[in-house]
Design an enzyme around this catalytic site. Structure first.
Site, PDB file in Angstrom:
ATOM      1  N   LYS A  13       0.941  -1.139  -0.121  1.00 47.37           N
ATOM      2  CA  LYS A  13       0.044  -0.016  -0.038  1.00 47.37           C
ATOM      3  C   LYS A  13       0.892   1.211  -0.069  1.00 47.37           C
ATOM      4  O   LYS A  13       0.616   2.146  -0.964  1.00 47.37           O
ATOM      5  CB  LYS A  13      -1.024   0.196   1.264  1.00 47.37           C
ATOM      6  N   ARG A  88      -9.815   0.983   8.379  1.00 46.63           N
ATOM      7  CA  ARG A  88      -9.467  -0.624   8.734  1.00 46.63           C
ATOM      8  C   ARG A  88     -10.403  -1.438   9.510  1.00 46.63           C
ATOM      9  O   ARG A  88     -10.198  -2.750  10.119  1.00 46.63           O
ATOM     10  CB  ARG A  88      -8.060  -0.685   9.853  1.00 46.63           C
ATOM     11  N   ARG A 127      12.253  -4.623   5.130  1.00 43.35           N
ATOM     12  CA  ARG A 127      12.096  -3.562   4.588  1.00 43.35           C
ATOM     13  C   ARG A 127      12.653  -2.483   5.402  1.00 43.35           C
ATOM     14  O   ARG A 127      12.969  -2.922   6.950  1.00 43.35           O
ATOM     15  CB  ARG A 127      10.570  -3.058   4.349  1.00 43.35           C
ATOM     16  N   ARG A 161      11.436  -0.363  11.325  1.00 44.66           N
ATOM     17  CA  ARG A 161      10.113  -0.210  12.205  1.00 44.66           C
ATOM     18  C   ARG A 161      10.022  -1.394  13.458  1.00 44.66           C
ATOM     19  O   ARG A 161      10.485  -2.380  13.123  1.00 44.66           O
ATOM     20  CB  ARG A 161       8.757  -0.249  11.564  1.00 44.66           C
ATOM     21  N   ARG A 172      -0.556  -8.477  13.362  1.00 48.44           N
ATOM     22  CA  ARG A 172      -1.261  -7.566  12.477  1.00 48.44           C
ATOM     23  C   ARG A 172      -2.060  -8.271  11.468  1.00 48.44           C
ATOM     24  O   ARG A 172      -3.126  -7.688  10.746  1.00 48.44           O
ATOM     25  CB  ARG A 172      -0.054  -6.758  11.781  1.00 48.44           C
TER      26      ARG A 172
END
Ligand code: AP5
Length: 216
Positions: A13, A88, A127, A161, A172
């Site tokens: 996203k 969400r 990432r 993160r 998640r």
């Protein structure tokens, strides 16, 4: 144009939203980014948000919807918006309807990035972003052209993160399945959902998203 990018953690996203910002001058409203700003502050709210995010659970509907409403209030009504990571839950989807209606906007498309959840753990744990400008990279899939130097701003510091570890990612994903995927039928009933193969290479996904937007 107002669009939602929907998909589980790591679906791409944020990656696709950044490209739409660069290519179309649209504004990316990422509740994840807003909450990461909030958690930086050493305040009761910042600490509460940090604890929820690090567990992989969802922050309260009231907090995120208020953030979106405030950000939209600062934008001209003809500025295109990409909602990234919002809504969400069904309550957030209903709030977004009210917020958009109150500002004379309408939702044009909901683009669902379809992905294989097992591959997402690799994506997420690999990432990182430029500490100066926030450009996203990946250890295997999207490296800087020159090792250790950000393509966009030339910065040399990068960060990862705290919620990008395997255990939190699993939570998640479970939250996505339980609370976010069920909002799709609301938008399907309006005929505005389009699906993209999010497992394709990043440029291919971008081309599919562009084709959808060209058809609005
Ligand atoms: P948030 O920041 O929104 O995280 P997320 O939804 O879990 O999504 P990600 O940012 O992890 O993934 P992405 O889909 O953007 O993937 P990306 O493009 O980076 O939310 C974090 C937390 O904040 C939540 O857990 C919750 O606690 C809270 N929160 C946020 N919004 C909330 C809300 N509305 N309500 C309540 N709580 C909220 O891509 C991932 C990696 O893969 C990158 O390295 C990228 O380079 C790579 N990649 C992307 N596409 C491809 C591709 N096609 N092929 C190969 N690699 C790819």
């Amino acid at each position: 144009m107002n669009i939602i990018l929907l998909g589980p953690p790591g679906a791409g996203k944020g990656t696709q939203a950044q490209r739409l910002v660069e290519g179309h001058g649209m504004v990316q409203l990422s509740t994840g980014d807003m909450l990461r700003e909030t958690r930086k502050a050493d305040t009761p709210l910042g600490r509460q948000v940090a604890a929820v995010m690090d567990s992989g659970a969802l922050v309260s509907d009231e907090i995120v919807s208020a953030m979106i409403d405030e950000r939209l209030s600062g934008l001209a009504s003809d500025t295109g918006v990409i909602f990234d990571g919002y809504p969400r839950t069904e309550a957030q989807a209903r709030s977004l309807d009210e917020i958009l209606a109150g500002r004379g906007r309408k939702l044009d498309r909901v683009i669902e990035l379809e992905v294989d959840e097992d591959a997402l753990v690799t994506r997420i744990t690999g990432r990182y972003t430029c500490a100066s400008c926030g450009k996203g990279y990946h250890d295997a899939f999207e490296k800087p052209r020159q090792d250790g130097t950000c393509d966009r701003c030339g910065g040399h510091e990068f960060k990862r993160r705290p919620d990008d570890n395997e255990e939190t990612v699993r939570t998640r994903m479970a939250e996505y399945r339980a609370k976010t995927a069920p909002i799709l039928p609301l938008y399907e009933a309006r005929g505005i959902v389009r699906r993209v193969d999010g497992m394709a290479p990043i440029d291919t996904v971008t081309a599919s998203v562009e084709a959808i937007l060209a058809d609005v």
